[in-house]
Design a protein around this motif. Structure first.
Motif, PDB file in Angstrom:
ATOM      1  N   THR A 759       0.838  -1.207   0.000  1.00 43.77           N
ATOM      2  CA  THR A 759       0.000   0.000   0.000  1.00 43.77           C
ATOM      3  C   THR A 759       0.869   1.252   0.000  1.00 43.77           C
ATOM      4  O   THR A 759       1.927   1.274   0.624  1.00 43.77           O
ATOM      5  CB  THR A 759      -0.908  -0.010   1.243  1.00 43.77           C
ATOM      6  OG1 THR A 759      -1.763  -1.156   1.175  1.00 43.77           O
ATOM      7  CG2 THR A 759      -1.758   1.238   1.325  1.00 43.77           C
ATOM      8  N   GLU A 765      -6.809   3.414   0.121  1.00 41.99           N
ATOM      9  CA  GLU A 765      -6.923   2.009   0.495  1.00 41.99           C
ATOM     10  C   GLU A 765      -8.189   1.764   1.302  1.00 41.99           C
ATOM     11  O   GLU A 765      -8.895   0.775   1.109  1.00 41.99           O
ATOM     12  CB  GLU A 765      -5.699   1.574   1.299  1.00 41.99           C
ATOM     13  CG  GLU A 765      -5.684   0.111   1.716  1.00 41.99           C
ATOM     14  CD  GLU A 765      -5.592  -0.837   0.531  1.00 41.99           C
ATOM     15  OE1 GLU A 765      -6.558  -1.589   0.312  1.00 41.99           O
ATOM     16  OE2 GLU A 765      -4.570  -0.789  -0.179  1.00 41.99           O
ATOM     17  N   GLN A 825      -2.489   1.025  -6.174  1.00 47.04           N
ATOM     18  CA  GLN A 825      -1.659   1.732  -5.206  1.00 47.04           C
ATOM     19  C   GLN A 825      -0.276   2.016  -5.784  1.00 47.04           C
ATOM     20  O   GLN A 825       0.264   3.113  -5.645  1.00 47.04           O
ATOM     21  CB  GLN A 825      -1.521   0.889  -3.940  1.00 47.04           C
ATOM     22  CG  GLN A 825      -2.797   0.750  -3.135  1.00 47.04           C
ATOM     23  CD  GLN A 825      -3.044   1.937  -2.228  1.00 47.04           C
ATOM     24  OE1 GLN A 825      -2.158   2.379  -1.506  1.00 47.04           O
ATOM     25  NE2 GLN A 825      -4.256   2.465  -2.269  1.00 47.04           N
TER      26      GLN A 825
END
Length: 904
Positions: A759, A765, A825
């Motif tokens: 991430t 997220e 991401q």
């Protein structure tokens, strides 16, 4: 003109070996080492008398070798190639295995072997009323016809059945259930036959009424001589199911439930069998929505997903779940009324097969994880429910006693075990007398509000239900479920006194329970140096603990520690012979390949295998290094050095981390390609040091916690006289990648970094519609504890993408489209880095997901090695770094050629 060096990938992987050979030194790990490295694989066996063992390993070129050998003398057999070991016979005189379509019966200790050829399918089972009257049974069909042959291998008696569609033994090996596809040559209706192995009698227990009825889903009830099955009747394009029941010894099976049975709600129909409860008095079944097949959309219908804040499950979850909704119901074996037990979005927090007259349910939709779960006990007889006083717990922290009287749960807030009397509803603290914490303080998966948070390890029971055994962070405690007797330290404080964490590694004892006088084998890991030893705990009025194998820098319980470096482990654990004090187990160390050992007393230990492939290469050493984190707290890590380490040289260092690593400090890491995380033996053999620090987390600050440990560890390592402090790099995969992304955006200490599948933006997220998403971010591994709106500063700090302008470390990234959430991401982070002209490269493999395999792993290994060699050793950069590869040359020009004149 620029000079380009054109290496071949295979040559690149072998080049270090050539250089080392010229100096008569051991070669580095290369592709040949990976291909030929011996690895244990598949199941291992020990005969009931402990006189013989069998194990398999992959040899040169990944060829499989299976070994059958004596534990008492030099007799052994080796079988090259793929085969399926099945079992030792009950009398330990034969070893049965299958190769291709042939069954082999190898007589142990001799060259005699029998075979049965042309096998289409087979089942081998042992019936056991006691050790003397064991019988081995073999049922098999050959390819030439549908005849089933059943052999009593002890008496060498055979019986045959014609035209068999399917067959299976019951769990107690008292009977064989057969389904035939033909009654006579003019009528192809199915029938089910029950063959009693004890009386050698065969009874037809069910016949199809029409050719459109079929037998399916047989479920046996172990220990209660009964089973149930589903009959499906097809009429046109519709299928109606009914549930049938058979008690062994009865004349025939009876229909228990059909769609007209009393108690089935409107809109529901018989779907499937869930199983029997523990005492066999109730049968549980699943009721599906009537006509649950997907309906066709209207020809002119507008296809729009309507997201509603009241939805229990997100639209994306609903679209991804094609299974029809079902409800759980029960029916008493002696009644004919169906009782509805569950509603939508309810699930078991204790498996139904462990329940007696009630089931245990909990409700907490994944996409509404912030809602407090409700827990219920539901009567199998009436369906009435009672809310259960259980908070923040799930099945992993709850145990029901074997007799169904007690439910034991752990209250993490009070750090106490409680018993709940399922008949009286009385609740008691049974931890009185325990002087230390019972939760797992070292469990670095502890997360706020998470259902796994600080969960205790397995609960083990006495067979008479009078006591249960639980762990604190060192010792094992004996608790009284009634609460009448105070807790007793079964290991007598030995663990806390010597900083040893005990664990029961004899899994059979965990599953079967303890008896007075039982002797249990324990593993013990020293918490300060990670040394591992074996111990014996004798269960008695006053339990006794004794050391069997002195702790050493090795690992002998060999369970996978997924957070150890490179997920280091060896598959086999401790195997005990059922009729003898004889054990087969494995030992390994960081510089000692796994090998099998055998013992009858743990005093005299016989080594059965002698694999030492690491001695042929420039291997590694491991040591625990203690250091202070930036916050002043003590921590530790593993420092790996090459076998040919020279303290007068300066070495580049790569830091690799996840959560806790030192638990696996002396696990053996087999060489492999980089699948997303660097392979430590590969790097160390090439002259790198690798340091793996433990990370201890502060809730709400996962990235800063990693920074706290890794940067502090790096500053400590940089002071060592043999470390090149200007050439240190970091690497992490998955959550380790999340930590890497944070560190490079908050520190300029490192010369290079490799990050894969993690991430980079905690805010986005949290809003991701699929896994990992909000649940992972707030209460899972993300450890943020709150949503962004209630913790905006923390989310900003934990989102490296917002600090892209501050990154100074050259960053190599791997994010693949099939790992879609993480891919987004990675792309988001890369685009922001590119905007500020930061040195960043992103690799996207078409077949890769969270990791890569095969030729993609070889390619990744090469590129990561080139990247680190350039920034940490000053080697020329490759073309893919200096000029890139345009999409039109994808798969044509790999860009691996070195570019001595180019600049990344």
């Amino acid at each position: 003109m620029r000079k380009i060096i054109l290496p071949i990938i295979g040559a690149f992987l072998l080049i270090g070996q050539i250089a080392f050979a010229q100096t008569n030194a051991k070669p580095v790990i290369d592709s040949t080492a990976i291909a030929d490295w011996p690895r244990f694989e598949g199941k291992s066996f020990i005969s009931k008398d402990g006189a013989f063992v069998s194990y398999s390993y992959s040899g040169k070129g990944k060829s499989k070798i299976t070994v059958l050998r004596s534990t008492k003398n030099d007799w052994r057999k080796e079988y090259l190639g793929k085969l399926e070991p099945i079992a030792f016979s009950a009398d330990s005189k034969q070893f049965i295995y299958k190769r291709q379509d042939t069954l082999f019966f190898q007589h142990t200790g001799s060259d005699q072997v029998e075979t049965i050829t042309n096998i289409a399918s087979s089942i081998f089972k042992t019936s056991e009323t006691n050790k003397i009257s064991r019988i081995d049974w073999l049922a098999y069909q050959q390819k030439s016809n549908k005849t089933l042959r059943l052999i009593n291998l002890v008496k060498n008696q055979e019986v045959s059945f014609g035209d068999i569609k399917s067959y299976d033994f019951d769990p107690d090996t008292k009977g064989l259930l057969l389904v035939s596809s033909i009654i006579n040559h003019s009528d192809h209706r199915e029938l089910a036959i029950w063959y009693n192995l004890l009386t050698s009698s065969a009874d037809t227990i069910w016949r199809a009424k029409t050719v459109n009825e079929s037998f399916s889903q047989a479920h046996f009830d172990e220990g209660h001589a009964q089973f149930a099955f589903v009959v499906q009747a097809t009429v046109g394009d519709k299928v109606a199911s009914s549930l049938w029941y058979y008690k062994q010894g009865s004349y025939a099976a009876i229909e228990k439930v059909n769609n007209n049975t009393i108690g089935i709600p409107d809109g529901k129909e018989v779907g499937f069998i869930q199983g029997f409860n523990k005492n066999g008095e109730y049968l549980l079944l699943g009721l599906t929505e009537k006509g649950s097949t997907h309906k066709a959309a209207k020809p002119n219908g507008v296809k729009v997903d309507v997201w509603n804040y009241k939805d229990v499950n997100l639209q994306s979850e609903q679209l991804g779940n094609s299974d029809p909704n079902y409800s759980l119901a029960s029916i008493c074996i002696n009644a004919n009324v169906v009782v509805l037990l569950t509603n939508e979005n309810e699930d078991f927090f204790i498996p139904f097969e462990k329940s007696y007259d009630q089931v245990f349910l909990w409700t907490v939709p994944r996409s509404m994880f912030w809602r407090k779960a409700k827990y219920w006990t539901v009567s199998l007889k009436t369906g009435s429910r009672k809310e259960f006083p259980l908070f923040n717990h799930t099945e992993s922290e709850v145990s029901i006693s074997p007799d169904g009287k007690w439910l034991i749960y752990f209250d993490k807030d009070k750090n106490k075990y409680f018993s709940y009397d399922l008949k009286t509803g009385e609740q008691k603290n049974i931890s009185i007398g325990v002087i230390r914490r019972l939760d797992d303080e070292s469990n670095e998966r502890s997360r706020p509000g998470n259902r796994l948070a600080n969960r205790p390890r397995d609960i083990c029971w006495m067979k008479d239900n009078s006591r249960l055994f639980v762990y604190d962070n060192y010792d094992i405690w004996c608790l009284d479920p009634s609460g009448k007797a105070a807790a007793v330290n079964a290991t007598q404080g030995y663990g806390s006194k010597h900083y040893i964490e005990f664990s029961i590694i004899d899994k059979k004892c965990i599953n079967d329970g303890f008896e007075k006088g039982s002797q249990i084998i324990l593993g013990g890991r020293n918490m300060t140096n990670s040394y591992f030893g074996l111990y014996r705990l004798t269960i008695d009025n006053k339990c006794r603990i004794e050391s069997l194998v002195v702790p050493a820098p090795c690992l002998m319980n060999a369970e996978t520690n997924r957070y150890a470096p490179n997920n280091a482990h060896v598959d086999p654990i401790l195997f005990k012979a059922s009729d003898a004090n004889a054990w087969l187990f494995a030992e390994q160390g960081a510089n000692k390949a796994p090998n099998y050992l055998f013992t009858t007393d743990f005093k005299n230990i016989k080594q059965l295998t002698d694999f030492q492939p690491e001695k042929n290469y420039n291997w590694l050493t491991a040591e625990i290094i203690h250091f202070k984190q930036l916050d002043g707290k003590s921590s530790q890590g593993i420092l790996y050095k090459p076998e040919n380490f020279d303290p007068h040289k300066k070495y580049p260092v790569i830091f690799n981390y996840y959560e806790l690593m030192t638990k696996g400090a002396f696990s053996f890491m087999a060489p492999n390609y980089n699948i997303g995380n660097v392979n430590i033996p590969w790097l160390v053999s090439r002259g790198y040091l690798v340091f793996c620090p433990d990370i201890h987390y502060t809730i709400g600050h996962p990235g800063r916690s990693a920074y706290n440990a890794v940067v502090a560890g790096a500053r400590m390592i940089a002071k060592l006289p043999y470390v090149d402090a200007k050439h240190m790099a970091i690497n992490g995969h998955s959550f380790g990648s999340t930590e890497t992304n944070y560190i490079v955006s908050h520190s300029n200490l490192f010369a290079a970094a490799f990050t894969a599948s993690g991430t980079a933006d905690m805010i986005s997220e949290f809003g991701y519609e699929d896994k990992p998403g909000a649940d992972w971010t707030e209460t899972g591994q993300g450890r943020m504890n709150r949503p962004p709106a209630l913790s905006i500063r923390n989310y900003i700090d934990e989102s490296p993408v917002l600090f892209a302008s501050k990154v100074t470390t050259p960053l190599l990234m791997m994010y693949n489209k099939k790992d879609f959430g993480n891919y987004l991401q990675g792309i988001e982070f890369f685009i922001n880095l590119r905007r500020f002209h930061k040195k960043a490269w992103l690799l996207q493999y078409d077949e890769g997901g969270h990791t890569v395999n095969g030729k993609e792993a070889i390619d990744l290994t090469t590129r990561v090695q080139q990247f680190f060699d350039h920034y940490l050793k000053g080697e020329p950069a490759p073309v893919w770094m200096t000029h890139g590869i345009p999409t039109k040359l994808k798969g044509i020009d790999d860009g691996l050629a070195l570019d001595p004149m180019g600049t990344p």
